[in-house]
Design a protein around this motif. Structure first.
Motif, PDB file in Angstrom:
ATOM      1  N   GLU B  95       2.436 -23.715 -48.530  1.00 44.47           N
ATOM      2  CA  GLU B  95       1.623 -24.219 -47.440  1.00 44.47           C
ATOM      3  C   GLU B  95       1.582 -23.169 -46.350  1.00 44.47           C
ATOM      4  OE1 GLU B  95       2.491 -29.014 -47.737  1.00 44.47           O
ATOM      5  OE2 GLU B  95       3.596 -27.803 -46.294  1.00 44.47           O
ATOM      6  N   GLN B  96       0.569 -23.219 -45.531  1.00 47.61           N
ATOM      7  CA  GLN B  96       0.549 -22.319 -44.386  1.00 47.61           C
ATOM      8  C   GLN B  96       1.546 -22.801 -43.341  1.00 47.61           C
ATOM      9  OE1 GLN B  96      -3.486 -21.855 -43.004  1.00 47.61           O
ATOM     10  NE2 GLN B  96      -3.902 -20.244 -44.502  1.00 47.61           N
ATOM     11  N   GLY B  97       2.095 -21.851 -42.625  1.00 42.31           N
ATOM     12  CA  GLY B  97       3.050 -22.208 -41.577  1.00 42.31           C
ATOM     13  C   GLY B  97       4.346 -21.466 -41.764  1.00 42.31           C
ATOM     14  N   ARG B  98       4.907 -21.088 -40.654  1.00 31.28           N
ATOM     15  CA  ARG B  98       6.140 -20.308 -40.704  1.00 31.28           C
ATOM     16  C   ARG B  98       7.261 -21.132 -41.299  1.00 31.28           C
ATOM     17  NH1 ARG B  98       6.249 -16.946 -35.022  1.00 31.28           N
ATOM     18  NH2 ARG B  98       4.121 -16.176 -35.144  1.00 31.28           N
ATOM     19  N   GLY B  99       8.044 -20.476 -42.119  1.00 32.13           N
ATOM     20  CA  GLY B  99       9.208 -21.145 -42.666  1.00 32.13           C
ATOM     21  C   GLY B  99       8.945 -21.986 -43.897  1.00 32.13           C
ATOM     22  N   ASN B 100       7.681 -22.018 -44.357  1.00 36.00           N
ATOM     23  CA  ASN B 100       7.409 -22.827 -45.540  1.00 36.00           C
ATOM     24  C   ASN B 100       7.884 -22.134 -46.805  1.00 36.00           C
ATOM     25  OD1 ASN B 100       6.300 -25.165 -44.408  1.00 36.00           O
ATOM     26  ND2 ASN B 100       4.369 -24.115 -44.059  1.00 36.00           N
ATOM     27  N   ILE B 101       8.302 -22.939 -47.762  1.00 32.97           N
ATOM     28  CA  ILE B 101       8.873 -22.420 -48.989  1.00 32.97           C
ATOM     29  C   ILE B 101       7.778 -21.905 -49.908  1.00 32.97           C
ATOM     30  CG2 ILE B 101      10.196 -23.085 -51.045  1.00 32.97           C
ATOM     31  CD1 ILE B 101      11.342 -25.388 -49.262  1.00 32.97           C
ATOM     32  N   GLN B 102       8.054 -20.793 -50.562  1.00 37.92           N
ATOM     33  CA  GLN B 102       7.163 -20.326 -51.620  1.00 37.92           C
ATOM     34  C   GLN B 102       7.666 -20.874 -52.956  1.00 37.92           C
ATOM     35  OE1 GLN B 102       6.256 -16.128 -51.685  1.00 37.92           O
ATOM     36  NE2 GLN B 102       5.832 -16.066 -49.480  1.00 37.92           N
ATOM     37  N   TYR B 103       6.735 -21.393 -53.748  1.00 42.39           N
ATOM     38  CA  TYR B 103       7.048 -21.935 -55.065  1.00 42.39           C
ATOM     39  C   TYR B 103       6.496 -20.977 -56.116  1.00 42.39           C
ATOM     40  CZ  TYR B 103       8.103 -26.204 -52.539  1.00 42.39           C
ATOM     41  OH  TYR B 103       8.644 -27.115 -51.676  1.00 42.39           O
TER      42      TYR B 103
END
Lengths: 115, 113
Positions: B95-103
């Motif tokens: 998702e966009q946004g700082r700190g979001n996890i990459q899957y």
């Protein structure tokens, strides 16, 4: 330049002993830090992250990490290692140079847990 | 659960061939990424996309291009494969946004002969 370093290519530990996988970072501003794990022939799986708040972060599979601002470190820890923890571990930091959501990854540390 | 699917686990191609690596995510994520993973070098970003038809170069874009015609699909293209592009390729979404996890997807191991 922003960067993240994993100083050990490999860490060996006996099952049941505590483990530490080291990570240091260099970014401007407050860092967003992540740990991922990669099992053989698999993609990366998220373990835990630090954004703000408590310096000790708890994650999946009993892992935790301690954020230390003065030492610019974010070491991954587990009190008692399992053979099944053997995998490749990556530390990552959010790239703060622009407004994108890119991550900068370390080179990885292979954890080997011996029975 | 988030699912990121890469079309091939293993691929063998010949030098000079045009190669397509496909990645599909099912979580309506805005961001998608292509990395290559080489021993001792970790993950290096090739390209990423933050919206349909939008793309930005990563750290090692030379020899690669990308396409994102639909939100769920992000393709990596090797216009003329070379032996030094033999590697593991990983796709990720977030998702966009700082700190979001990459899957991440499971990866495609590409060998160029």
């Amino acid at each position: 330049a922003q960067s993240v370093a994993q100083p050990e290519d490999q860490v060996n530990v006996a099952e049941g002993n505590p483990l530490t996988v080291k990570c240091t970072y260099s970014v401007s501003g407050n860092p967003y830090l992540f740990w991922y794990v990669q099992y053989p022939n698999r993609g990366l799986q998220f373990l835990l992250k630090y954004i703000t708040g408590d310096n000790l972060v708890k994650g999946s599979y009993g892992f935790e990490a301690e954020f230390n601002k003065s030492q610019t470190s974010f070491h991954l820890k587990k009190p008692s290692a399992l053979v099944s923890d053997s995998a490749l571990y990556f530390c990552a930091v959010r790239d703060m140079s622009d407004n994108t959501d890119k991550l900068i990854f370390g080179t990885g540390t292979r954890l080997q847990v011996f029975p | 659960d988030v699912k990121v699917t890469q079309s091939s686990r293993y691929l063998v191609k010949r030098t000079g061939e045009k190669v397509f690596l496909e990645c599909v995510q099912d979580m309506d994520h805005e961001n998608m990424f292509w990395y290559r993973q080489d021993p001792g070098l970790g993950l290096r970003l090739i390209y990423f996309s933050y919206d349909v038809k939008m793309k930005e170069k990563g750290d090692i874009p030379e020899g690669y291009s990308v396409s994102r015609e639909k939100k769920e699909r992000f393709s990596l293209i090797l216009e003329s494969a070379s032996t030094n592009q033999t590697s593991m390729y990983l796709c990720a979404s977030s998702e966009q946004g700082r700190g979001n996890i990459q899957y991440f997807g499971a990866g495609t191991r590409l060998s160029v002969l």
